[in-house]
Each structure stands twice: as C-alpha cells, then as structure tokens.
Design an enzyme around this catalytic site. Structure first.
Site, mmCIF file in Angstrom:
data_model
loop_
_atom_site.group_PDB
_atom_site.id
_atom_site.type_symbol
_atom_site.label_atom_id
_atom_site.label_comp_id
_atom_site.label_asym_id
_atom_site.label_seq_id
_atom_site.Cartn_x
_atom_site.Cartn_y
_atom_site.Cartn_z
ATOM 1 N N ARG A 201 -9.495 0.977 9.048
ATOM 2 C CA ARG A 201 -9.253 -0.290 9.046
ATOM 3 C C ARG A 201 -10.264 -1.080 9.922
ATOM 4 N NH1 ARG A 201 -3.062 0.515 8.900
ATOM 5 N NH2 ARG A 201 -2.588 -1.301 9.468
ATOM 6 N N ARG B 29 11.605 -1.890 11.089
ATOM 7 C CA ARG B 29 10.642 -1.406 11.779
ATOM 8 C C ARG B 29 10.411 -2.453 12.929
ATOM 9 N NH1 ARG B 29 5.337 0.259 8.409
ATOM 10 N NH2 ARG B 29 4.387 -1.039 10.090
ATOM 11 N N ARG C 29 12.019 -5.551 4.957
ATOM 12 C CA ARG C 29 11.769 -4.351 4.424
ATOM 13 C C ARG C 29 12.811 -3.189 5.267
ATOM 14 N NH1 ARG C 29 6.179 -1.797 5.446
ATOM 15 N NH2 ARG C 29 6.159 -2.680 7.372
ATOM 16 N N LYS D 40 0.906 -1.309 0.056
ATOM 17 C CA LYS D 40 0.097 0.089 -0.104
ATOM 18 C C LYS D 40 0.830 1.223 0.132
ATOM 19 C CE LYS D 40 -1.964 -1.035 3.843
ATOM 20 N NZ LYS D 40 -1.199 -2.309 4.131
ATOM 21 N N ARG E 44 -0.453 -8.715 13.837
ATOM 22 C CA ARG E 44 -0.879 -7.665 12.746
ATOM 23 C C ARG E 44 -1.939 -8.222 11.735
ATOM 24 N NH1 ARG E 44 4.353 -5.269 10.737
ATOM 25 N NH2 ARG E 44 3.117 -4.078 9.403
HETATM 26 P P1 AP5 Z 1 4.976 -1.619 1.685
HETATM 27 O O1 AP5 Z 1 4.614 -0.738 0.454
HETATM 28 O O2 AP5 Z 1 5.645 -0.945 2.832
HETATM 29 O O3 AP5 Z 1 3.584 -2.410 2.245
HETATM 30 P P2 AP5 Z 1 2.408 -1.723 3.039
HETATM 31 O O4 AP5 Z 1 1.151 -2.346 2.635
HETATM 32 O O5 AP5 Z 1 2.561 -0.258 3.307
HETATM 33 O O6 AP5 Z 1 2.768 -2.183 4.839
HETATM 34 P P3 AP5 Z 1 2.654 -1.695 5.939
HETATM 35 O O7 AP5 Z 1 3.324 -2.810 6.841
HETATM 36 O O8 AP5 Z 1 3.369 -0.392 6.067
HETATM 37 O O9 AP5 Z 1 1.253 -1.795 6.386
HETATM 38 P P4 AP5 Z 1 0.453 -2.031 7.552
HETATM 39 O O10 AP5 Z 1 -0.834 -1.479 7.213
HETATM 40 O O11 AP5 Z 1 0.438 -2.838 8.506
HETATM 41 O O12 AP5 Z 1 1.348 -0.759 8.634
HETATM 42 P P5 AP5 Z 1 0.876 0.885 8.976
HETATM 43 O O13 AP5 Z 1 2.228 1.669 9.014
HETATM 44 O O14 AP5 Z 1 -0.040 1.390 8.023
HETATM 45 O O15 AP5 Z 1 5.790 -2.874 1.181
HETATM 46 C C1 AP5 Z 1 6.224 -3.757 2.184
HETATM 47 C C2 AP5 Z 1 7.851 -4.321 1.725
HETATM 48 O O16 AP5 Z 1 7.449 -4.962 0.401
HETATM 49 C C3 AP5 Z 1 8.729 -3.279 1.508
HETATM 50 O O17 AP5 Z 1 10.005 -3.921 1.388
HETATM 51 C C4 AP5 Z 1 8.532 -3.075 -0.194
HETATM 52 O O18 AP5 Z 1 9.793 -2.571 -0.777
HETATM 53 C C5 AP5 Z 1 8.058 -4.249 -0.619
HETATM 54 N N1 AP5 Z 1 7.212 -4.400 -1.929
HETATM 55 C C6 AP5 Z 1 6.194 -3.453 -2.011
HETATM 56 N N2 AP5 Z 1 5.519 -3.683 -3.259
HETATM 57 C C7 AP5 Z 1 6.100 -4.840 -3.609
HETATM 58 C C8 AP5 Z 1 5.973 -5.594 -4.749
HETATM 59 N N3 AP5 Z 1 5.063 -5.252 -5.619
HETATM 60 N N4 AP5 Z 1 6.923 -6.692 -5.027
HETATM 61 C C9 AP5 Z 1 7.897 -7.145 -4.430
HETATM 62 N N5 AP5 Z 1 8.273 -6.380 -3.096
HETATM 63 C C10 AP5 Z 1 7.384 -5.234 -2.912
HETATM 64 O O19 AP5 Z 1 0.419 0.703 10.369
HETATM 65 C C11 AP5 Z 1 1.253 0.464 11.442
HETATM 66 C C12 AP5 Z 1 0.555 0.309 12.782
HETATM 67 O O20 AP5 Z 1 0.033 1.638 12.998
HETATM 68 C C13 AP5 Z 1 -0.602 -0.530 12.792
HETATM 69 O O21 AP5 Z 1 -0.290 -1.863 13.121
HETATM 70 C C14 AP5 Z 1 -1.390 0.182 14.050
HETATM 71 O O22 AP5 Z 1 -0.834 -0.133 15.390
HETATM 72 C C15 AP5 Z 1 -1.191 1.722 13.722
HETATM 73 N N6 AP5 Z 1 -2.213 2.168 12.688
HETATM 74 C C16 AP5 Z 1 -2.084 2.471 11.333
HETATM 75 N N7 AP5 Z 1 -3.192 2.961 10.835
HETATM 76 C C17 AP5 Z 1 -4.124 2.826 11.937
HETATM 77 C C18 AP5 Z 1 -5.651 2.972 11.866
HETATM 78 N N8 AP5 Z 1 -6.115 3.453 10.692
HETATM 79 N N9 AP5 Z 1 -6.285 2.657 12.736
HETATM 80 C C19 AP5 Z 1 -5.551 1.824 13.966
HETATM 81 N N10 AP5 Z 1 -4.336 1.938 14.226
HETATM 82 C C20 AP5 Z 1 -3.566 2.228 13.117
#
Ligand code: AP5
Length: 219
Positions: free
Chosen positions: A88, A160, A127, A13, A171
């Site tokens: 979410r 991270r 990552r 994402k 998660r």
């Molecule tokens: P990446 O693009 O970083 O993936 P992502 O989907 O953004 O993954 P996240 O782990 O950031 O999502 P998340 O939703 O768990 O975390 P968030 O920060 O929102 O890609 C991942 C890896 O794959 C990278 O190394 C990239 O290079 C590689 N890659 C990407 N695309 C690829 C491809 N096509 N092919 C090969 N490799 C690829 O949330 C973290 C925490 O914050 C949550 O756990 C929660 O505690 C809190 N939080 C955040 N938002 C909320 C909310 N709305 N409500 C409540 N709590 C929240």
C-alpha cells in the site's frame, strides 16, 4: 500464481481474493484480516496496530513487511498467493520486490480494481462480516439468507469499526496519498491490469480470470 490485488477500500479486493484463492488452492494473504485477527487476540502486533487501524491510517511499513515476509515463507505460499491489501506504499512495493528476489520468485500480475468513490462508500456502509469465518456480505448486493447470520457457518455478522463514514473518508484520503503511487510503480513495470470493479461480482471475477489467463499464457 503470484498476484497482487490493488484498489481503494471497498473495491471488492477481499471478495475476489477469496474466490481466486478457493479456485486455485492458494492462500489469500489479506493484511487487513491478519491485523484484525491480531487485534482480536490481543497480541503485540494487534496492540501496536490498533490505533492506526481505528483511525484509518496505515500501520508502519517495517511492521507490515515483517508480517508479510513471515506469511510468504510458509510452505502453503510456495505454489502461489494472492496479496490482498498489500503493498500500500512505495516502500512496501520495494520491500516486496526485495523479498521475492530473496525467495527466487516473481510477481505474475497486479490487478487494479477501479470503482467510483460513491460506489465504495455505499459498499462499505452496507458491509457485514462473519465473526468466525470472515465471509463478507452486503445488506443489499449480497445479503445473507437470514439477516445478521452467516450463510456459510451460522455465526453472527458484524460491521467493521473502520467502516464508519468519517473513518472511510480518511481511508480514501490515505489511499489517494499513499497507495496511488504504487499503481504507477506497477504500471511502469508492465504488471498492472485495471479491471472494472463496479460490475457484479461474477463479471468482476470473469475479468480477473481473463487477465490471469493472459498472463499465464505470455509467461
Ligand atoms: P470487500 O471485498 O470487502 O472490499 P475490499 O476491497 O476488500 O475492502 P476493504 O475495506 O477490506 O479494503 P481495505 O483495503 O480498506 O481494508 P483492509 O482490511 O485491507 O467488499 C466491500 C463490500 O462490497 C462488501 O460488503 C461486499 O459484499 C461488497 N461487494 C464486493 N464486490 C462487489 C460487487 N462487485 N458488487 C457489489 N457489491 C460488492 O485494511 C484495513 C486497515 O488495516 C487499513 O485501513 C490499515 O489501517 C490496515 N492495513 C491493512 N493492510 C495494510 C498495509 N499493507 N499497510 C499498512 N496498513 C495496513
């Protein structure tokens, strides 16, 4: 263009949201990045969020809705936005609808990144994120030119805390319990567009473009 990116942790994402935001000159509203910035600055929001984020749990809905409302009311979000990691929960999805109604705006599309669980686990384990500009790399799929150093700004890369295997498992479970209903919420409203997120990043970007072109044409 007003778009939501949905999908499990590691689905890509953030990678795709950054591309889209750069391409269309709209803000990437990434709630996870906003929470990590707040945690790093030691603000009240950061102190409140830390325990949830470190356990892989969701931060309470009322906190997240206030954070997103504040961000979407800023002038740069008037032309559009890509919401990355929000909503979410069903309460967040309903809260977003209510907020957009009050702002007199509507969502154009919700893109769901579908990626098998074993792939997301591999992606998160490899990552690396830039401490300064937030650019994301993968040690095998998109490695930086120099290990541990950001190609874009030369700052150090880090892994991270919540990408440890036991937190990733939590998660993924939280996603299945609390975010999967959001997928059905948007499907029922005709806004959901699944995309195969397991392809290489350029192919995924092309699939996202195709969805958005179609949505803009039918609007
Ligand atoms: P990446 O693009 O970083 O993936 P992502 O989907 O953004 O993954 P996240 O782990 O950031 O999502 P998340 O939703 O768990 O975390 P968030 O920060 O929102 O890609 C991942 C890896 O794959 C990278 O190394 C990239 O290079 C590689 N890659 C990407 N695309 C690829 C491809 N096509 N092919 C090969 N490799 C690829 O949330 C973290 C925490 O914050 C949550 O756990 C929660 O505690 C809190 N939080 C955040 N938002 C909320 C909310 N709305 N409500 C409540 N709590 C929240």
């Amino acid at each position: 263009m007003r778009v939501v990116f949905l999908g499990p942790p590691g689905a890509g994402k953030g990678t795709q949201a950054r591309r889209l935001a750069d391409r269309y000159g709209i803000p990437q509203v990434a709630t996870g990045d906003m929470l990590r910035e707040a945690m790093a600055s030691g603000s009240e929001l950061g102190q409140r969020a830390r325990a949830y984020v470190e356990r892989g749990e969701l931060v309470p809905d009322d906190v997240m809705l206030a954070v997103v409302e504040d961000r979407l009311r800023r002038p740069d979000a008037e032309r559009g936005f890509v919401l990355d990691g929000f909503p979410r929960t069903l309460a967040q999805a309903e809260g977003l609808d209510d907020l957009l109604r009050r702002l007199g705006r509507r969502l154009d599309a919700v893109v769901l990144f579908q990626v098998p669980e074993e792939t997301v686990v591999r992606r998160l384990a490899g990552r690396w994120t830039c401490t300064a500009c937030g650019r994301v790399f993968h040690e095998s799929y998109s490695p930086p030119r120099t290990p541990g150093v950001c190609d874009a700004c030369g700052s150090p890369l880090v892994q991270r805390e919540d990408d440890r295997p036991e937190t990733v498992r939590r998660r993924l479970a939280v996603y299945a319990e609390q975010t999967a209903p959001v997928v059905e919420y948007y499907r029922a409203r005709g806004l959901l567009h699944p995309v195969d997120g397991s392809q290489d990043p350029d192919a995924v970007a092309e699939a996202v473009e195709a969805v958005l072109r179609h949505r803009v044409e039918v609007r």
